[in-house]
Design a protein around this motif. Structure first.
Motif, PDB file in Angstrom:
ATOM      1  N   THR A  31       0.827  -1.209   0.000  1.00  0.00           N
ATOM      2  CA  THR A  31       0.000   0.000   0.000  1.00  0.00           C
ATOM      3  C   THR A  31       0.858   1.255   0.000  1.00  0.00           C
ATOM      4  OG1 THR A  31      -0.158   0.082   2.421  1.00  0.00           O
ATOM      5  CG2 THR A  31      -1.926  -1.090   1.250  1.00  0.00           C
ATOM      6  N   PHE A  32       0.249   2.328  -0.498  1.00  0.00           N
ATOM      7  CA  PHE A  32       0.825   3.662  -0.458  1.00  0.00           C
ATOM      8  C   PHE A  32      -0.246   4.577   0.117  1.00  0.00           C
ATOM      9  CE2 PHE A  32       1.176   7.853  -2.494  1.00  0.00           C
ATOM     10  CZ  PHE A  32       2.383   8.262  -1.951  1.00  0.00           C
ATOM     11  N   ASN A  33       0.131   5.399   1.105  1.00  0.00           N
ATOM     12  CA  ASN A  33      -0.834   6.272   1.763  1.00  0.00           C
ATOM     13  C   ASN A  33      -0.300   7.692   1.844  1.00  0.00           C
ATOM     14  OD1 ASN A  33      -1.603   7.590   4.626  1.00  0.00           O
ATOM     15  ND2 ASN A  33      -3.333   6.458   3.814  1.00  0.00           N
ATOM     16  N   VAL A  34      -1.211   8.649   1.676  1.00  0.00           N
ATOM     17  CA  VAL A  34      -0.902  10.060   1.882  1.00  0.00           C
ATOM     18  C   VAL A  34      -1.810  10.549   3.001  1.00  0.00           C
ATOM     19  CG1 VAL A  34      -0.835  12.374   0.876  1.00  0.00           C
ATOM     20  CG2 VAL A  34      -0.367  10.384  -0.569  1.00  0.00           C
ATOM     21  N   SER A  35      -1.203  11.180   4.013  1.00  0.00           N
ATOM     22  CA  SER A  35      -1.995  11.759   5.092  1.00  0.00           C
ATOM     23  C   SER A  35      -1.548  13.197   5.328  1.00  0.00           C
ATOM     24  CB  SER A  35      -1.877  10.930   6.373  1.00  0.00           C
ATOM     25  OG  SER A  35      -0.548  10.915   6.825  1.00  0.00           O
ATOM     26  N   ALA A  36      -2.435  13.967   5.956  1.00  0.00           N
ATOM     27  CA  ALA A  36      -2.142  15.376   6.219  1.00  0.00           C
ATOM     28  C   ALA A  36      -2.528  15.734   7.644  1.00  0.00           C
ATOM     29  CB  ALA A  36      -2.902  16.265   5.239  1.00  0.00           C
ATOM     30  N   SER A  37      -1.734  16.641   8.193  1.00  0.00           N
ATOM     31  CA  SER A  37      -2.005  17.193   9.519  1.00  0.00           C
ATOM     32  C   SER A  37      -1.949  18.711   9.376  1.00  0.00           C
ATOM     33  CB  SER A  37      -0.958  16.709  10.509  1.00  0.00           C
ATOM     34  OG  SER A  37      -1.107  17.371  11.740  1.00  0.00           O
ATOM     35  N   TYR A  38      -3.015  19.377   9.779  1.00  0.00           N
ATOM     36  CA  TYR A  38      -3.081  20.828   9.643  1.00  0.00           C
ATOM     37  C   TYR A  38      -2.915  21.486  11.007  1.00  0.00           C
ATOM     38  CZ  TYR A  38      -5.011  19.384   5.183  1.00  0.00           C
ATOM     39  OH  TYR A  38      -5.191  18.782   3.963  1.00  0.00           O
ATOM     40  N   ASP A  39      -1.967  22.405  11.105  1.00  0.00           N
ATOM     41  CA  ASP A  39      -1.716  23.158  12.332  1.00  0.00           C
ATOM     42  C   ASP A  39      -1.535  22.242  13.535  1.00  0.00           C
ATOM     43  OD1 ASP A  39      -1.915  25.597  10.872  1.00  0.00           O
ATOM     44  OD2 ASP A  39      -4.101  25.458  11.007  1.00  0.00           O
ATOM     45  N   ALA A  40      -0.741  21.183  13.382  1.00  0.00           N
ATOM     46  CA  ALA A  40      -0.365  20.226  14.431  1.00  0.00           C
ATOM     47  C   ALA A  40      -1.531  19.375  14.942  1.00  0.00           C
ATOM     48  CB  ALA A  40       0.336  20.925  15.581  1.00  0.00           C
ATOM     49  N   ALA A  41      -2.637  19.334  14.219  1.00  0.00           N
ATOM     50  CA  ALA A  41      -3.754  18.462  14.598  1.00  0.00           C
ATOM     51  C   ALA A  41      -3.396  17.019  14.242  1.00  0.00           C
ATOM     52  CB  ALA A  41      -5.024  18.890  13.862  1.00  0.00           C
ATOM     53  N   SER A  42      -4.231  16.080  14.648  1.00  0.00           N
ATOM     54  CA  SER A  42      -4.013  14.671  14.317  1.00  0.00           C
ATOM     55  C   SER A  42      -4.071  14.486  12.805  1.00  0.00           C
ATOM     56  CB  SER A  42      -5.081  13.801  14.971  1.00  0.00           C
ATOM     57  OG  SER A  42      -4.972  13.882  16.370  1.00  0.00           O
ATOM     58  N   PRO A  43      -3.242  13.588  12.275  1.00  0.00           N
ATOM     59  CA  PRO A  43      -3.248  13.370  10.822  1.00  0.00           C
ATOM     60  C   PRO A  43      -4.531  12.693  10.341  1.00  0.00           C
ATOM     61  CG  PRO A  43      -1.692  11.891  11.895  1.00  0.00           C
ATOM     62  CD  PRO A  43      -2.227  12.797  12.950  1.00  0.00           C
ATOM     63  N   THR A  44      -4.893  13.025   9.121  1.00  0.00           N
ATOM     64  CA  THR A  44      -6.044  12.441   8.448  1.00  0.00           C
ATOM     65  C   THR A  44      -5.565  11.828   7.141  1.00  0.00           C
ATOM     66  OG1 THR A  44      -7.492  14.143   9.345  1.00  0.00           O
ATOM     67  CG2 THR A  44      -8.308  12.943   7.432  1.00  0.00           C
ATOM     68  N   SER A  45      -6.016  10.622   6.850  1.00  0.00           N
ATOM     69  CA  SER A  45      -5.637   9.970   5.596  1.00  0.00           C
ATOM     70  C   SER A  45      -6.361  10.645   4.437  1.00  0.00           C
ATOM     71  CB  SER A  45      -6.002   8.482   5.648  1.00  0.00           C
ATOM     72  OG  SER A  45      -5.657   7.860   4.431  1.00  0.00           O
ATOM     73  N   LEU A  46      -5.592  11.035   3.413  1.00  0.00           N
ATOM     74  CA  LEU A  46      -6.180  11.643   2.223  1.00  0.00           C
ATOM     75  C   LEU A  46      -6.470  10.607   1.150  1.00  0.00           C
ATOM     76  CD1 LEU A  46      -3.924  14.828   1.907  1.00  0.00           C
ATOM     77  CD2 LEU A  46      -6.152  14.614   3.048  1.00  0.00           C
ATOM     78  N   THR A  47      -5.565   9.632   1.024  1.00  0.00           N
ATOM     79  CA  THR A  47      -5.750   8.581   0.026  1.00  0.00           C
ATOM     80  C   THR A  47      -4.883   7.367   0.374  1.00  0.00           C
ATOM     81  OG1 THR A  47      -5.737   8.075  -2.342  1.00  0.00           O
ATOM     82  CG2 THR A  47      -3.939   9.408  -1.538  1.00  0.00           C
ATOM     83  N   THR A  48      -5.401   6.200   0.039  1.00  0.00           N
ATOM     84  CA  THR A  48      -4.635   4.965   0.171  1.00  0.00           C
ATOM     85  C   THR A  48      -4.769   4.203  -1.135  1.00  0.00           C
ATOM     86  OG1 THR A  48      -5.000   4.824   2.556  1.00  0.00           O
ATOM     87  CG2 THR A  48      -4.353   2.797   1.438  1.00  0.00           C
ATOM     88  N   VAL A  49      -3.640   3.761  -1.673  1.00  0.00           N
ATOM     89  CA  VAL A  49      -3.613   3.008  -2.924  1.00  0.00           C
ATOM     90  C   VAL A  49      -3.133   1.594  -2.624  1.00  0.00           C
ATOM     91  CG1 VAL A  49      -2.606   2.875  -5.240  1.00  0.00           C
ATOM     92  CG2 VAL A  49      -3.058   5.112  -4.207  1.00  0.00           C
ATOM     93  N   THR A  50      -3.894   0.599  -3.059  1.00  0.00           N
ATOM     94  CA  THR A  50      -3.464  -0.793  -2.954  1.00  0.00           C
ATOM     95  C   THR A  50      -2.594  -1.100  -4.163  1.00  0.00           C
ATOM     96  OG1 THR A  50      -5.470  -1.392  -1.759  1.00  0.00           O
ATOM     97  CG2 THR A  50      -4.238  -3.185  -2.800  1.00  0.00           C
ATOM     98  N   LEU A  51      -1.393  -1.585  -3.915  1.00  0.00           N
ATOM     99  CA  LEU A  51      -0.439  -1.839  -4.994  1.00  0.00           C
ATOM    100  C   LEU A  51      -0.469  -3.310  -5.388  1.00  0.00           C
ATOM    101  CD1 LEU A  51       2.505   0.255  -3.510  1.00  0.00           C
ATOM    102  CD2 LEU A  51       0.685   1.005  -5.042  1.00  0.00           C
ATOM    103  N   SER A  52      -0.366  -3.560  -6.678  1.00  0.00           N
ATOM    104  CA  SER A  52      -0.352  -4.945  -7.167  1.00  0.00           C
ATOM    105  C   SER A  52       0.493  -5.037  -8.431  1.00  0.00           C
ATOM    106  CB  SER A  52      -1.779  -5.425  -7.444  1.00  0.00           C
ATOM    107  OG  SER A  52      -2.366  -4.634  -8.469  1.00  0.00           O
ATOM    108  N   GLY A  53       0.773  -6.266  -8.840  1.00  0.00           N
ATOM    109  CA  GLY A  53       1.575  -6.490 -10.053  1.00  0.00           C
ATOM    110  C   GLY A  53       2.941  -5.846  -9.932  1.00  0.00           C
ATOM    111  N   THR A  54       3.363  -5.160 -10.994  1.00  0.00           N
ATOM    112  CA  THR A  54       4.690  -4.541 -11.002  1.00  0.00           C
ATOM    113  C   THR A  54       4.802  -3.393 -10.008  1.00  0.00           C
ATOM    114  OG1 THR A  54       4.070  -3.084 -12.828  1.00  0.00           O
ATOM    115  CG2 THR A  54       5.130  -5.182 -13.401  1.00  0.00           C
ATOM    116  N   GLN A  55       3.667  -2.838  -9.556  1.00  0.00           N
ATOM    117  CA  GLN A  55       3.708  -1.781  -8.544  1.00  0.00           C
ATOM    118  C   GLN A  55       4.305  -2.308  -7.236  1.00  0.00           C
ATOM    119  OE1 GLN A  55      -0.473  -0.796  -8.392  1.00  0.00           O
ATOM    120  NE2 GLN A  55      -0.144   1.061  -9.602  1.00  0.00           N
TER     121      GLN A  55
END
Length: 134
Positions: free
Chosen positions: A68-92
């Motif tokens: 998997t690949f995940n992008v998360s963000a935290s604004y002004d030192a708040a707890s992080p929130t996941s923006l997107t998660t990609v499930t990787l397969s094959g050559t990825q």
């Protein structure tokens, strides 16, 4: 004869235990793309600015493919929130590259983005980038 049998069993047991050592594994590789047009380090940006971040990830051991690949963000030192998660397969699972287009918020503050890759063993590696929005 009993001694030889016990010695043989003891030797086999020792070899079996030695072969069962836990493999600590290696973390998957992840890095920012460093090229013209990409942001690859902390930066100060204006409200609403577009920011392009490039990611390169790869497995570090032949059997431990990326899952998997995940992008998360935290604004002004708040707890992080996941923006997107990609499930990787094959050559990825061997190598994964992506561009992530971000847009700074319309308010001043800090935005911390985390980019995380996870392998088959559940090991993760993360790179982070902080945008200071003025």
């Amino acid at each position: 004869m009993l001694r030889k049998t016990l010695l043989f069993v003891s030797l086999c047991g020792s070899l079996l235990l030695a072969g069962c050592e836990k493999d600590e594994g290696k973390l998957p590789n992840i890095a920012f793309k460093v090229a013209s047009g990409y942001t690859s380090a902390d930066a100060t940006v204006n409200k609403g600015d577009a920011v392009k971040v490039g990611i390169q990830a790869s497995k570090s051991e032949s059997a431990d493919v990326l899952k998997t690949f995940n992008v998360s963000a935290s604004y002004d030192a708040a707890s992080p929130t996941s923006l997107t998660t990609v499930t990787l397969s094959g050559t990825q699972g061997d190598n994964y590259e992506t561009d992530v287009n971000l847009k700074a918020r319309a308010q001043a503050g800090t935005e911390k983005y985390s980019f995380t890759v996870t392998n088959r063993d559940g090991l993760t590696n993360t790179v982070t980038l902080t945008l200071t929005v003025k």
